[in-house]
Enzyme design. Sequence first.
Site, PDB file in Angstrom:
ATOM      1  CB  ALA A  15      76.523  75.908  71.674  1.00 56.76           C
ATOM      2  CB  SER A  41      79.134  84.038  73.722  1.00 53.51           C
ATOM      3  OG  SER A  41      79.891  84.839  72.826  1.00 53.51           O
ATOM      4  N   GLY A  48      84.047  74.797  84.159  1.00 54.72           N
ATOM      5  CA  GLY A  48      85.054  75.564  83.428  1.00 54.72           C
ATOM      6  C   GLY A  48      85.797  76.515  84.338  1.00 54.72           C
ATOM      7  CE1 TYR A  83      82.038  79.530  72.464  1.00 52.17           C
ATOM      8  CE2 TYR A  83      81.241  81.561  71.469  1.00 52.17           C
ATOM      9  CZ  TYR A  83      81.796  80.885  72.541  1.00 52.17           C
ATOM     10  OH  TYR A  83      82.094  81.570  73.697  1.00 52.17           O
TER      11      TYR A  83
END
Length: 248
Positions: free
Chosen positions: A159, A143, A14, A156
Site C-alpha cells: 500500500a 512510509s 487519520g 502495508y
Amino acid sequence: MKLTFDNRVAVVTGAGRGIGRSIAEGLAAEGVHVVCVSRNPDSCGAAAEAIKANGGKASSLAIDVSDGKAVAEACEALIEEHQNIDILVNNAGITRDTLLMRMTDEDWHDVISTNLSSCFYWAKGLLRPMTKKRWGRVINISSVVGIMGNAGQVNYGSAKAGIFGMTKSMAREVASRNITVNAVAPGFIETDMTGKLSDEIAEGAKKMVPLKRFGKPEEISNMVTYLASEEAGYITGQTFTVDGGMAM
C-alpha cells in the site's frame, strides 16, 4: 522562513492521533481551517476541540475512509460547506501485520483499502474544485516500509509503495492547474504504535537509524506544513523521507 497561507482549508485524514493529529495542529497553527477526519468520532472530535482551544479553526468528521461511497458523499458536503478544499493530507492508515503465508484476504484488502484506496477516493472527490481555483496541495503520507520492505508487512508495504506511483502520476495530471502532489515517508516515529514496543525491540530499531533515535510527530508535521504552503509551489511529484537517514 515565514510560511504563507491565505485563508486555506485542509482535510487531514487519520487526524485523531499520532502523526495525523500533529499534522492537523501544525496546519492550524498557520491559520488553516482543518477538517480532522478519522473513523472514531471521539478522537477526531478531540483533535478539533484541542485546536479550537488553542485559538485555531477546526471541525471534525467521522468516516470510514475505506468506504468510497461514503467518502464521495463527504467530499460533496465539504465542498458545499467550504466552497473549496485547498489542502488534502492523506494520512489515514492501519496495520494487519503477519507473514504472507498466514495473511488472510481480509488482512490484505483492509490495509490496501484504508491505506491506498482511500487516497484515491479523497483525491477524486476534492481535486475538481482545486483545478477550477488553480491552486491546491495534496500530500500523501507513505512510509519507509514502502521503500525498504519489512517482513510481516507485505500488505502495508504494498500500500505504501503504491502511494509513490499514485503521487507521481497524479502530480503529472494536475500540474498545469498549479496543484502540487507530494509524498512524505516517515521512518520510526514516537507514536502509540512505537510506544508499545518492548525496550529491547525499540533499542534494536534505533540501531537501524543513523541518527540513533525515533522521530517526533512534529518532525513529520513540519515537512507537511511546508509542502502545503505557498513557498513549496515548485515542488511536485516527489517523495520526502523523514526517517533519520534510515532509507538513504
